[in-house]
Every structure is written in structure tokens, then in C-alpha cells.
Design a protein around this motif. Sequence first.
Motif, PDB file in Angstrom:
ATOM      1  N   UNK A 198      51.431  53.947 -57.310  1.00 31.47           N
ATOM      2  CA  UNK A 198      50.162  54.565 -56.897  1.00 31.47           C
ATOM      3  C   UNK A 198      49.632  54.080 -55.562  1.00 31.47           C
ATOM      4  N   UNK A 199      50.041  52.925 -55.107  1.00 32.10           N
ATOM      5  CA  UNK A 199      49.507  52.403 -53.843  1.00 32.10           C
ATOM      6  C   UNK A 199      50.316  52.833 -52.626  1.00 32.10           C
ATOM      7  N   UNK A 200      51.434  53.524 -52.829  1.00 25.09           N
ATOM      8  CA  UNK A 200      52.339  53.827 -51.711  1.00 25.09           C
ATOM      9  C   UNK A 200      52.237  55.260 -51.200  1.00 25.09           C
ATOM     10  N   UNK A 219      58.361  65.359 -53.230  1.00 26.95           N
ATOM     11  CA  UNK A 219      59.672  65.975 -53.127  1.00 26.95           C
ATOM     12  C   UNK A 219      60.794  64.952 -53.300  1.00 26.95           C
ATOM     13  N   UNK A 220      60.509  63.687 -52.997  1.00 32.60           N
ATOM     14  CA  UNK A 220      61.496  62.625 -53.195  1.00 32.60           C
ATOM     15  C   UNK A 220      61.326  61.927 -54.539  1.00 32.60           C
ATOM     16  N   UNK A 221      60.113  61.914 -55.052  1.00 31.27           N
ATOM     17  CA  UNK A 221      59.789  61.196 -56.287  1.00 31.27           C
ATOM     18  C   UNK A 221      59.098  62.173 -57.237  1.00 31.27           C
ATOM     19  N   UNK A 222      59.850  63.171 -57.677  1.00 38.21           N
ATOM     20  CA  UNK A 222      59.275  64.274 -58.446  1.00 38.21           C
ATOM     21  C   UNK A 222      58.917  63.846 -59.861  1.00 38.21           C
ATOM     22  N   UNK A 223      57.981  64.591 -60.466  1.00 37.18           N
ATOM     23  CA  UNK A 223      57.582  64.336 -61.850  1.00 37.18           C
ATOM     24  C   UNK A 223      58.699  64.746 -62.801  1.00 37.18           C
ATOM     25  N   UNK A 224      58.798  64.039 -63.904  1.00 33.30           N
ATOM     26  CA  UNK A 224      59.810  64.345 -64.906  1.00 33.30           C
ATOM     27  C   UNK A 224      59.343  65.458 -65.841  1.00 33.30           C
ATOM     28  N   UNK A 225      60.311  66.170 -66.407  1.00 32.12           N
ATOM     29  CA  UNK A 225      60.033  67.246 -67.368  1.00 32.12           C
ATOM     30  C   UNK A 225      60.715  66.891 -68.677  1.00 32.12           C
ATOM     31  N   UNK A 267      61.091  50.579 -53.808  1.00 34.73           N
ATOM     32  CA  UNK A 267      60.588  51.819 -54.414  1.00 34.73           C
ATOM     33  C   UNK A 267      61.726  52.853 -54.372  1.00 34.73           C
ATOM     34  N   UNK A 268      62.828  52.443 -54.943  1.00 32.59           N
ATOM     35  CA  UNK A 268      64.063  53.208 -54.856  1.00 32.59           C
ATOM     36  C   UNK A 268      63.974  54.586 -55.518  1.00 32.59           C
ATOM     37  N   UNK A 269      64.634  55.556 -54.895  1.00 34.62           N
ATOM     38  CA  UNK A 269      64.859  56.842 -55.562  1.00 34.62           C
ATOM     39  C   UNK A 269      65.943  56.605 -56.610  1.00 34.62           C
ATOM     40  N   UNK A 270      65.544  56.383 -57.843  1.00 32.17           N
ATOM     41  CA  UNK A 270      66.493  56.170 -58.931  1.00 32.17           C
ATOM     42  C   UNK A 270      66.526  57.405 -59.820  1.00 32.17           C
ATOM     43  N   UNK A 273      68.068  53.724 -53.327  1.00 29.94           N
ATOM     44  CA  UNK A 273      67.317  53.124 -52.230  1.00 29.94           C
ATOM     45  C   UNK A 273      66.030  53.865 -51.921  1.00 29.94           C
ATOM     46  N   UNK A 274      65.157  53.230 -51.144  1.00 28.77           N
ATOM     47  CA  UNK A 274      63.876  53.828 -50.770  1.00 28.77           C
ATOM     48  C   UNK A 274      64.099  55.057 -49.888  1.00 28.77           C
ATOM     49  N   UNK A 275      63.325  56.111 -50.127  1.00 28.32           N
ATOM     50  CA  UNK A 275      63.489  57.341 -49.346  1.00 28.32           C
ATOM     51  C   UNK A 275      63.340  57.094 -47.847  1.00 28.32           C
TER      52      UNK A 275
END
Length: 358
Positions: free
Chosen positions: A129-131, A136-142, A188-191, A297-299
Motif C-alpha cells: 500500500x505504500x508503494x 497492470x503489473x500487480x493485478x488483482x486476483x480472481x 516488491x517482486x512480480x511473483x 523481480x520488481x517491475x
Amino acid sequence: MPPNTTDRSPTTAAFEVPTVDITPYFTGGTTEARAETAHQLDDACKKVGFVQILGHGIPQEVLDGLQDAHDAFFALPLAEKKRSLAPGNRGYTAPKSESLSLSLGIENSNRMNDFFEAFNIGSESSWYPTLNLPSQDYAANAWPDIDGFEPQVMAYYHEAARVARTLTTIFADALNLPSDYFEYLCDHSIDVLRMVNYALPEGTVRLDGDLKGMGEHTDFGIVTVLWADQVEGLQVLGTDGVWHDVQPSDGALLVNLGDLTARLTNDRWMSTLHRVTPPVVDGVIKRRRSVAFFHDGNADAVIATLPSHLDADDGLAYEPITVREHVKAKLEGSQKGKANSAAVREAARVLAAQGQQR
């Protein structure tokens, strides 16, 4: 009539995926024990790029829960699974809607997309929340409406993330870098956790020559942690230009390097090409399941060849690139049919192997 297996290349007895026990990094091992583990992993990364790891510490009940969740989701009718379609590399992927080889800029010879289905979850912007990270890189899950599914999958997600982060510590030690070197690339990796089901009907069937469970590709990021059934199908391209069958040993996870680690090391460590052929056992197609955790890795992180590895490929080096730019080009190939023109080194290896098979 038995299946057509002409797509399988002959394998050689000399090929082996090394096994490394990473216990010393989880149990307060001695400096000497950790150094030996790092040395073994370095050797595996240089020679193969794939490794089996033991001592990962993931509880069996977490692995059992993951498999239960996998089976519950993919047993749903197609219409139900499609309710979990989502943007941003999340949610459900239907069979024959992706072509992984296009992430390398190579089109399947029969122009048929890959015969797998998948369900993805991954890191969300709301987790940081602080970043103020872009959705588009860290999309919500469904999440599908299946009792126990989300907690079972998330339990494994957190365990796999722990293993991936530990592996990057071992990588740093193996490369003579500070042990926390990868933190600035991965805090804050795109995992992404991708559950895969190879959606070929079980039984005896004749297969067209180029039908792929999953086309040849390299993984995009830093490192991949893979749980898989002990069922044939996964193949890796060796340095001999031959595709070799790989199955996990009892209790082991498979680990392979991604493109970004190869870029950091200027291909001293290999982002190994791999694919999944139709899983045929004794002339019969078997169901095959896998779950890959991609630690990308981080976007916004810039990936450039390490100064210590600038001479690893006759003085050549990869151009610096952000994780976002690299992942976007790969996904536009596999998911949107836009051939990736930037994967020059990887594509050359695939084309060379194809020429060797003729």
C-alpha cells in the motif's frame, strides 16, 4: 494404434539434472556447509540451468492441499472455469489460447497453440500500500468459488516464495555478491503462481507430430520453483542440442533459472529452454499437473549484466532492460500472438536444435 511420438528427440545417458540439498540455508548451517551448497548450485546453473532441490522444508500437508485445490479447480466444467477469467496475467487460461514459443519469436510449425489450461494468481498492488504500484503489473486476483481453494493455494504460494527468496540468497553467495544483493531487485517482486493442467484426454490416441502440451520457451524472470507430477512430458534442451526428459525425484522440487538471471550473468548461468510434450506412458496419454512459482523481480528494476560477467560472452553484454519491459514483450508473444523479436540468443538455440533433429 500407439501415439505418434516422433516429436521426441533421442536422449543420452550422460544428461543429468543435478540435485542440491539446500538444508544448510534453512537450518543455520555452518559457513562451510552453506559455501558447499552455493558451489553445487553454481555448478548446476553453469552446466544445466535446471536443478532438483531437496531440503526445501515445504510441509507435506501444504503440498497435499495444493494438489487438492488443483484437482478441484480443473475438474470444474469449462463454463465454470471461465468465470475466473481476468486481465493482467491472472485467472483462468483456456486450452489452446497461448503459444509459449512466440515468447521467443518462434511460431509452431502447425500454427497450433499449446494444449494446456492454467490458473494464475500473483502479487497485487494492494499488498504494497505504500508503494503505489501500477495495477497492470500487480493485478488483482480472481478467486473461484471453491471451499478451501484460496487458503490452500496461498499456503503454498507463501512457501514457494520463501524458497525462491532463499534461492536468490544462495545465488548471491555463489556469485560472490553480498548475500542480500537480490533484495533491491525483488522486494516488491512480480511473483506469479501458475497452476497448469495438460488438457489432453487420457487414453490411447494418435497425436499429430507437432502437438505441444507447452511449446519451447524460457522462463521470464529471476528463478522458477516448480512442483510437478512424476509423469513424462517435461523436456529441457541440453548443451548438446538434444531435448532430454526430466521428472522430479521423490520429495524434490525442480528449479530453473529465468532470462533475467541469464542477463545478469551474461549467460554464464543459463536460462534453459524447456517444453512439455504430450505425456505418453506405455503408449497411453496420462494426465499431467504442475504448479510453477515465478519470482520475476520488481517491475521497475533495471537488469544489467554484472560488471564481473562482462567478459563472459566474448565481451558482449545484454542491453539494460526493466523487468516490466522484458516481461511485457514475453507475454505479448505467448498470450497475444505478437512474436517477441528481442529473444535472439534463446531463439537461436531452438532453431539450432530443430536443425539438428532433421
